[in-house]
Design an enzyme around this catalytic site. Structure first.
Site, short mmCIF file in Angstrom:
data_model
loop_
_atom_site.label_atom_id
_atom_site.label_comp_id
_atom_site.label_asym_id
_atom_site.label_seq_id
_atom_site.Cartn_x
_atom_site.Cartn_y
_atom_site.Cartn_z
N ARG A 170 0.82 -1.22 0.00
CA ARG A 170 0.00 0.00 0.00
C ARG A 170 0.85 1.26 0.00
O ARG A 170 1.88 1.30 0.66
CB ARG A 170 -0.91 0.00 1.23
CG ARG A 170 -2.19 -0.77 1.01
CD ARG A 170 -2.91 -1.04 2.28
NE ARG A 170 -3.01 0.13 3.16
CZ ARG A 170 -3.65 0.12 4.31
NH1 ARG A 170 -4.27 -0.97 4.70
NH2 ARG A 170 -3.71 1.19 5.06
N ARG A 181 -1.06 8.08 10.90
CA ARG A 181 -2.20 7.17 11.08
C ARG A 181 -2.38 6.81 12.56
O ARG A 181 -3.51 6.72 13.05
CB ARG A 181 -2.02 5.92 10.21
CG ARG A 181 -2.28 6.24 8.74
CD ARG A 181 -1.62 5.26 7.80
NE ARG A 181 -2.12 3.91 7.95
CZ ARG A 181 -1.51 2.83 7.45
NH1 ARG A 181 -0.39 2.98 6.76
NH2 ARG A 181 -2.03 1.65 7.61
#
Ligand code: ADP
Length: 227
Positions: A170, A181
């Site tokens: 990803r 995140r």
């Protein structure tokens, strides 16, 4: 107990920071209990790949490690939940991630006469997450997850499940984005642990151990939540 005899489809929520193993465990639960895994991350990545309006709005936000707007995510989730296969029951992986999303889910379930069987918080330490996320990759054919150190396929580069050699990493699985995140998780998602505790739906599991041990613990929780 067989999921098929439930009067309303089960709804399970997996909570936990990025890299906690929600996706890996959700896929195992999906098979074992015949449920459907709904990952808003996967749905958003599909929207980005398809170039939809939602995908265009989400792309840069995801690459920065921030949360996509509640409006977009709730709309995507609501559409997906309305599809026929979700009548089997669902495991929500990566949703809800904010209090607004949790309330929207409550409203949606009230309108369909469903309830949350369990919200399960996968507990891990932040330091471990960077290692886990930086080494992970996924089969482009079937979505099976792998890891450079913790879960390699039997033949390097070939998926154990479907035989595809199309392995993907990803765009947001790098050390810099992981920090954002984790920050988003602590600020916006961790408060949901208290939210579900307040509703009597919370279960916690130590997710620092081996994948199979964690899976066993989750099986026990889910079995009693669906009884
Ligand atoms: P992870 O949990 O490992 O970070 P996901 O695949 O669940 O990975 O999510 C990847 C990204 O997609 C998130 O960093 C965020 O930008 C976006 N996203 C996924 N689910 C949501 C959600 N429920 N609300 C807002 N943004 C989301």
């Amino acid at each position: 107990m067989d999921a098929a005899v439930l009067t309303t489809p089960a709804v399970l929520i997996l909570l936990g920071p990025p890299g906690a193993g929600k996706g890996t465990q959700a896929r195992m639960l999906e098979e074992k209990f015949d449920l459907v895994q709904l990952s808003t991350g996967d749905l958003l990545r599909a929207a980005v790949a398809a170039g939809t309006d939602a995908g265009k709005a989400a792309k840069a936000v995801m690459e920065a490690g921030d949360l996509v707007s509640d409006e977009i995510v709730i709309a995507i989730l609501r559409d997906r939940l309305g599809e026929a296969d979700c009548a089997k029951g669902v495991i929500l992986d990566g949703f809800p991630r904010t209090t607004v999303q949790a309330q929207a889910l409550d409203d949606l379930l009230t309108s369909t006469g469903q309830k949350i069987n369990a919200a399960i918080s996968l507990e891990v330490q932040d330091a471990e997450m960077v290692t886990r996320i930086s080494g992970r990759y996924t089969c482009g054919g079937c979505g099976e997850g792998y890891h450079d150190s913790f879960k390699q396929p039997a033949t390097a580069g070939t998926c154990d499940k479907c035989g595809s050699t199309d392995m993907k990493r990803r765009a947001d699985d790098n050390a810099e984005t992981v920090a954002s995140r984790l920050e988003a998780y602590h600020a916006q998602t961790a408060p949901l642990i208290a939210y579900y505790d307040g509703k009597g739906a919370l279960n916690t599991i130590n997710a620092m151990g081996q994948i199979d041990e964690i899976a066993q613990g989750l099986n026990d929780i889910v079995t009693s939540a669906m009884a």
